[in-house]
Write an enzyme that holds these catalytic residues in place. Sequence first.
Site, short mmCIF file in Angstrom:
data_model
loop_
_atom_site.label_atom_id
_atom_site.label_comp_id
_atom_site.label_asym_id
_atom_site.label_seq_id
_atom_site.Cartn_x
_atom_site.Cartn_y
_atom_site.Cartn_z
N HIS A 51 0.85 -1.20 0.00
CA HIS A 51 0.00 0.00 0.00
C HIS A 51 0.88 1.24 0.00
O HIS A 51 1.69 1.43 0.91
CB HIS A 51 -0.92 0.00 1.23
CG HIS A 51 -1.91 1.12 1.21
ND1 HIS A 51 -3.19 0.95 0.72
CD2 HIS A 51 -1.82 2.41 1.60
CE1 HIS A 51 -3.84 2.11 0.81
NE2 HIS A 51 -3.03 3.00 1.34
N SER A 52 0.72 2.08 -1.01
CA SER A 52 1.49 3.32 -1.09
C SER A 52 0.77 4.46 -0.38
O SER A 52 -0.44 4.62 -0.51
CB SER A 52 1.74 3.69 -2.56
OG SER A 52 2.54 2.71 -3.20
N GLU A 91 4.10 8.65 -1.88
CA GLU A 91 2.95 9.53 -2.02
C GLU A 91 2.69 9.89 -3.49
O GLU A 91 3.61 10.23 -4.24
CB GLU A 91 3.19 10.82 -1.21
CG GLU A 91 2.13 11.89 -1.38
CD GLU A 91 0.80 11.51 -0.77
OE1 GLU A 91 -0.23 11.71 -1.44
OE2 GLU A 91 0.78 11.04 0.38
N ARG A 93 1.73 8.16 -6.23
CA ARG A 93 2.47 7.31 -7.17
C ARG A 93 3.94 7.73 -7.25
O ARG A 93 4.59 7.68 -8.27
CB ARG A 93 1.83 7.30 -8.56
CG ARG A 93 0.41 6.74 -8.58
CD ARG A 93 -0.03 6.38 -10.00
NE ARG A 93 -1.43 5.98 -10.01
CZ ARG A 93 -2.41 6.65 -10.61
NH1 ARG A 93 -2.14 7.76 -11.28
NH2 ARG A 93 -3.66 6.21 -10.58
N ASP A 125 3.38 6.76 -13.33
CA ASP A 125 3.49 6.02 -12.07
C ASP A 125 4.97 5.74 -11.84
O ASP A 125 5.59 5.01 -12.61
CB ASP A 125 2.69 4.72 -12.14
CG ASP A 125 2.58 4.01 -10.79
OD1 ASP A 125 3.38 4.32 -9.88
OD2 ASP A 125 1.70 3.15 -10.65
N ARG A 127 6.27 4.50 -8.94
CA ARG A 127 6.47 3.63 -7.78
C ARG A 127 7.38 2.46 -8.11
O ARG A 127 7.47 2.03 -9.26
CB ARG A 127 5.13 3.11 -7.26
CG ARG A 127 4.28 4.19 -6.63
CD ARG A 127 2.94 3.66 -6.18
NE ARG A 127 2.14 3.22 -7.32
CZ ARG A 127 0.97 2.61 -7.20
NH1 ARG A 127 0.47 2.34 -6.00
NH2 ARG A 127 0.29 2.27 -8.28
#
Length: 197
Positions: A51-52, A91, A93, A125, A127
Amino acid sequence: MIKIQAEANVPTEHGNFRMIAFSEESTDWMPHMAIVAENTDFSKPVNVRFHSECITGEVFHSQKCECGQQLDAAMKYMQENGGIIVYLRQEGRNIGIINKLKAYSLQEKGFDTVAANLELGLPADDRNFAVAIEILNILEVKNINLLTNNPEKVKFVNESNVNLNSRIPLQIPATDSSRGYLKTKKDYFGHLLDEQD
């Protein structure tokens, strides 16, 4: 290399969890976290969610996304079934809260969530879930059931030394404010979402 910097038991409205902070340095004030339900059985495939961080959704209950609701649902699921939430400080992405608010401003002018990032010269994105795999390795978790709708997270696990036993959907119903965001997730990123009315 990250390592465990601190851990403690934390009672929450969803039950008791062991919260473990991971970072390279003990002075890091924004470490990644593992939030471990007290009834987790490490001898079986462990329920896991990557979970970001989403300060707007989790802290201020923004209706533009379903992140806060997903975190609550994941904590409830882990408390009932055992498991770990790997909470990643990525935070927006991984563009940060300032850029995220700039992107929100562009969305007010008609850009979708991806187009807004690209307009700012940022990736759609940014991440990276490799650190989540690293955390699972430190915790000696080898087999997991992954709570996700995101095929990129599934890919990261499949390409790692962690065995993916199954995928568990974690879908939150759309609201008027989040419907466009969820459509972009499905259309652009290929998230495994049912059609939203």
